[in-house]
Scaffold this active site. Structure first.
Site, PDB file in Angstrom:
ATOM      1  N   ASP A  48       0.860  -1.178   0.000  1.00  0.00           N
ATOM      2  CA  ASP A  48       0.000   0.000   0.000  1.00  0.00           C
ATOM      3  C   ASP A  48       0.896   1.228   0.000  1.00  0.00           C
ATOM      4  O   ASP A  48       1.816   1.330   0.824  1.00  0.00           O
ATOM      5  CB  ASP A  48      -0.876  -0.017   1.260  1.00  0.00           C
ATOM      6  CG  ASP A  48      -2.292   0.428   0.984  1.00  0.00           C
ATOM      7  OD1 ASP A  48      -2.447   1.547   0.467  1.00  0.00           O
ATOM      8  OD2 ASP A  48      -3.225  -0.339   1.280  1.00  0.00           O
ATOM      9  N   ASP A 105      -3.198   4.635  -2.261  1.00  0.00           N
ATOM     10  CA  ASP A 105      -4.285   5.128  -1.422  1.00  0.00           C
ATOM     11  C   ASP A 105      -4.769   6.512  -1.865  1.00  0.00           C
ATOM     12  O   ASP A 105      -3.953   7.416  -2.060  1.00  0.00           O
ATOM     13  CB  ASP A 105      -3.757   5.210   0.021  1.00  0.00           C
ATOM     14  CG  ASP A 105      -4.840   5.453   1.039  1.00  0.00           C
ATOM     15  OD1 ASP A 105      -5.699   4.582   1.206  1.00  0.00           O
ATOM     16  OD2 ASP A 105      -4.815   6.532   1.680  1.00  0.00           O
ATOM     17  N   GLU A 110      -6.505   3.806  -5.768  1.00  0.00           N
ATOM     18  CA  GLU A 110      -7.818   3.890  -5.138  1.00  0.00           C
ATOM     19  C   GLU A 110      -8.381   5.262  -5.483  1.00  0.00           C
ATOM     20  O   GLU A 110      -7.715   6.273  -5.243  1.00  0.00           O
ATOM     21  CB  GLU A 110      -7.703   3.729  -3.625  1.00  0.00           C
ATOM     22  CG  GLU A 110      -9.068   3.701  -2.961  1.00  0.00           C
ATOM     23  CD  GLU A 110      -9.048   4.196  -1.524  1.00  0.00           C
ATOM     24  OE1 GLU A 110      -9.913   3.791  -0.743  1.00  0.00           O
ATOM     25  OE2 GLU A 110      -8.174   5.025  -1.167  1.00  0.00           O
ATOM     26  N   HIS A 151     -11.087  -3.638   3.575  1.00  0.00           N
ATOM     27  CA  HIS A 151     -11.055  -3.231   4.977  1.00  0.00           C
ATOM     28  C   HIS A 151     -11.877  -1.977   5.254  1.00  0.00           C
ATOM     29  O   HIS A 151     -11.967  -1.549   6.400  1.00  0.00           O
ATOM     30  CB  HIS A 151      -9.594  -2.998   5.371  1.00  0.00           C
ATOM     31  CG  HIS A 151      -9.004  -1.869   4.584  1.00  0.00           C
ATOM     32  ND1 HIS A 151      -8.788  -1.956   3.218  1.00  0.00           N
ATOM     33  CD2 HIS A 151      -8.630  -0.617   4.934  1.00  0.00           C
ATOM     34  CE1 HIS A 151      -8.308  -0.804   2.782  1.00  0.00           C
ATOM     35  NE2 HIS A 151      -8.202   0.016   3.803  1.00  0.00           N
ATOM     36  N   ASP A 152     -12.440  -1.353   4.224  1.00  0.00           N
ATOM     37  CA  ASP A 152     -13.184  -0.107   4.401  1.00  0.00           C
ATOM     38  C   ASP A 152     -14.692  -0.281   4.388  1.00  0.00           C
ATOM     39  O   ASP A 152     -15.418   0.697   4.549  1.00  0.00           O
ATOM     40  CB  ASP A 152     -12.820   0.884   3.277  1.00  0.00           C
ATOM     41  CG  ASP A 152     -11.454   1.501   3.497  1.00  0.00           C
ATOM     42  OD1 ASP A 152     -11.019   1.586   4.656  1.00  0.00           O
ATOM     43  OD2 ASP A 152     -10.822   1.883   2.497  1.00  0.00           O
TER      44      ASP A 152
HETATM   45  C1  NOJ Z   1      -8.415   4.742   2.054  1.00  0.00           C
HETATM   46  C2  NOJ Z   1      -8.061   3.554   2.898  1.00  0.00           C
HETATM   47  O1  NOJ Z   1      -8.495   2.385   2.273  1.00  0.00           O
HETATM   48  C3  NOJ Z   1      -8.698   3.774   4.241  1.00  0.00           C
HETATM   49  O2  NOJ Z   1      -8.618   2.643   5.068  1.00  0.00           O
HETATM   50  C4  NOJ Z   1      -8.040   4.955   4.883  1.00  0.00           C
HETATM   51  O3  NOJ Z   1      -8.672   5.234   6.101  1.00  0.00           O
HETATM   52  C5  NOJ Z   1      -8.121   6.193   3.984  1.00  0.00           C
HETATM   53  N1  NOJ Z   1      -7.818   5.899   2.627  1.00  0.00           N
HETATM   54  C6  NOJ Z   1      -7.164   7.243   4.441  1.00  0.00           C
HETATM   55  O4  NOJ Z   1      -5.845   6.796   4.226  1.00  0.00           O
END
Ligand code: NOJ
Length: 552
Positions: free
Chosen positions: A101, A197, A251, A323-324
């Site tokens: 990441d 990210d 992302e 994970h989000d």
């Molecule tokens: C996206 C990530 O997937 C998430 O887990 C994170 O909290 C935010 N970006 C900020 O880095």
């Protein structure tokens, strides 16, 4: 779409590890690289070809690793660089690529750059972050205002996410050089790529104009999403990656498919794939904290929009969990009545689209949301902030219900390996609550059951990997208005795969596209143990079928 040497990622599928909850190898209740090492063969046995590690770097864990305090090291909770190298070498030896990441929109406020930057203007790091004497009206995505006053520097710093995640100033060429140094560091160690990210947020509009006044979060979005220099900066990073055989998936929160194309194709191509969000909003509006009834039509529209728009021009990243987001069976499936059927059907709904699939840890055994009784038991910064900031007048039950629906912590409970104490995740009390359903839902039980969700994921991943049609064929959706059936086709030459998924607690009449009427297809996959069990052309609740046809 031209093919080049780097196209290996198109044939692949990835497994995502959120390490803290994956597997504890040293008995302290926290997942780590020793645990990953032990489970590499399990991961490979799924039929995936690569691992994406959510951040494993040193971090104060204000956002569980997404607040990095040292980009070139391993968090001591998870091991060290030597252990990482061991994992990497073994992964490569058994045919798994490894991607890291890359979190460079922000650092931790405990990163040495920030500690230096705070000290004031005459400092080599003073312009590493975005400092202002007076804040604009932006709100953060995580915790109220996007600006925090720093009493040391006597200025405000920008944080689009949590307070402990100050945004880097990517307009500063020195910061971009640092990013390149990070890329090189990990590529030289041998990693195969990066998941980048919130990469579409790293270039902010000059002057940081005020955003939309009445929005509670992300109101400055028009001034930092796909910002003015984004493609220049990403081109610089791409150049470094091109020196290696490196794969990049970005992302892109709130990114439209049209703007995604600029990152993925043509002269501004700087990424191989984009993680999009549209299909994660079939049961909510903008975020899981604004729930709406699940709409299959919304889900299909999002799927097909990305499939059609990228067709022939770019490549999709396919996922239903990470994970989000809360667990997908609890959202788009049927957690209680048709847990197994819907878990498998959801796999079919996305794994056979065109693109590279990601499977998130625990998804392959059908893990579901956790429902803790009080907010004090939650650890995710977003869950805690939202609980306290909104709906304070609602009864406690309603407030907790919202957390149960939306919290990212549901995806972050320890992976359930067996039915022993702590679900076999650790011998020590785990750092976070284990889902009480681990006696039923666990890897060991599913390994012993040829009809398990786990066994089904293996079948699906193998089928995809060995079919040119499923890898490269064109995508077409049928019956887009149907609100219970998702029917799509993949076609390559004479071979067509027809994929049918039922999103309903009740039987649904099977509808075949007219081109298939009267043709005999070969049933390759069904999520019920008795494929012949559907009667009178009816499909069973949450049934999924994959047919193969030869059409002249
Ligand atoms: C996206 C990530 O997937 C998430 O887990 C994170 O909290 C935010 N970006 C900020 O880095």
């Amino acid at each position: 779409m031209s093919r080049n040497k780097k196209d290996w990622y198109r044939r692949m599928s990835f497994y995502q590890i959120w390490i803290r909850s994956f597997y504890d190898g040293n008995g302290d209740g926290i997942g780590d690289l020793y645990g990953v090492y032990e489970k590499l063969d399990y991961i490979r046995s799924l039929g995936v070809d690569g691992i994406w590690f959510s951040p494993i770097y040193p971090s104060p864990n204000a956002d569980f690793g997404y607040d990095i305090s040292d980009y070139k090291n391993i968090h001591p909770d998870y091991g060290d660089l030597a252990q990482f190298q061991k994992v990497l070498d073994k992964a490569h030896a058994i045919g798994l690529k490894v991607i890291m990441d890359l979190v460079v929109n922000h650092t931790s406020d405990e990163h040495p750059w920030f500690l230096e930057s705070r000290k004031g203007k005459d400092n080599p790091y003073s312009d590493y972050y975005i400092w202002r004497d007076a804040p604009n009206n932006w709100n953060s995505l995580f915790e109220g205002k996007a600006w925090e006053y720093d009493p040391v520097r006597k200025q405000y710093y920008l944080h689009l996410f949590a307070k402990k995640q100050p945004d880097l100033n990517m307009d500063n060429p020195k910061v971009r050089e640092e990013v390149k140094g990070i890329l090189r560091f990990w590529l030289d160690l041998g990693v195969d790529g990066f998941r980048e990210d919130v990469i579409n947020f790293i270039s902010k509009k000059e002057g940081l104009p005020d955003g939309i006044p009445f929005l509670p979060a992300a109101n400055g979005l028009p001034y930092y999403k796909d910002g003015p220099h984004i493609h220049e900066y990403l081109a610089e990073f791409r150049k470094v990656c091109e020196e290696y055989d490196c794969f990049q998936v970005g992302e892109g929160p709130f990114t439209s498919v049209k703007s995604a194309l600029k990152y993925l194709s043509g002269p501004t191509k700087s990424l191989d794939m984009m993680i999009s969000f549209d299909h994660m909003m079939a049961d909510c509006f903008l975020s899981e904290y604004i729930p709406r009834p699940f709409s299959l039509r919304k889900l299909k529209k999002a799927f097909s929009k990305w499939q059609y728009t990228l067709a022939g021009k770019a490549w999709n990243a396919l996922y239903l969990e990470n994970h989000d987001h809360p667990r997908v069976i609890s959202r788009y499936g049927s957690e209680h009545l048709y847990w197994k059927e819907s878990g498998k059907m959801l796999a079919v709904s996305y794994l056979f689209q065109q693109g590279t699939p990601f499977v998130y840890q625990g998804q392959e055994i059908g893990m579901t949301n956790i429902r803790l009784s009080s907010i004090d038991q939650y650890v995710d910064v977003v869950s805690i902030y939202n609980y306290h900031a909104f709906h304070q007048k609602d009864p406690e039950k309603k407030r907790m219900h919202r957390i149960h629906l939306a919290s990212r912590d549901s995806a972050r409970t320890p992976v359930q390996w067996d039915d022993s104490r702590y679900a076999g995740f650790s011998e020590h009390k785990p750092w976070f609550a284990v889902n009480p359903n681990y006696k039923k839902i666990n890897v060991a039980a599913e390994e012993a059951d040829p009809d398990s969700i786990l066994a089904f994921y293996r079948k699906c991943l193998a089928l995809r990997k060995h079919s040119k049609t499923l890898l490269y064929g064109t995508y077409r959706e049928y019956f887009p208005k149907h609100d219970k059936l998702y029917v799509y086709e993949r076609a390559y030459g004479e071979i067509r795969y027809l994929i049918i998924c039922v999103f309903s607690h009740f039987p649904v009449k099977l509808q075949l596209p007219t081109v298939y009427a009267g043709k005999k297809g070969q049933l390759l996959l069904c999520n019920y143990p008795d494929p012949e069990g559907s009667e009178n052309g009816m499909m069973r609740p949450y049934e999924a079928r994959v047919y193969r046809f030869r059409v002249k």
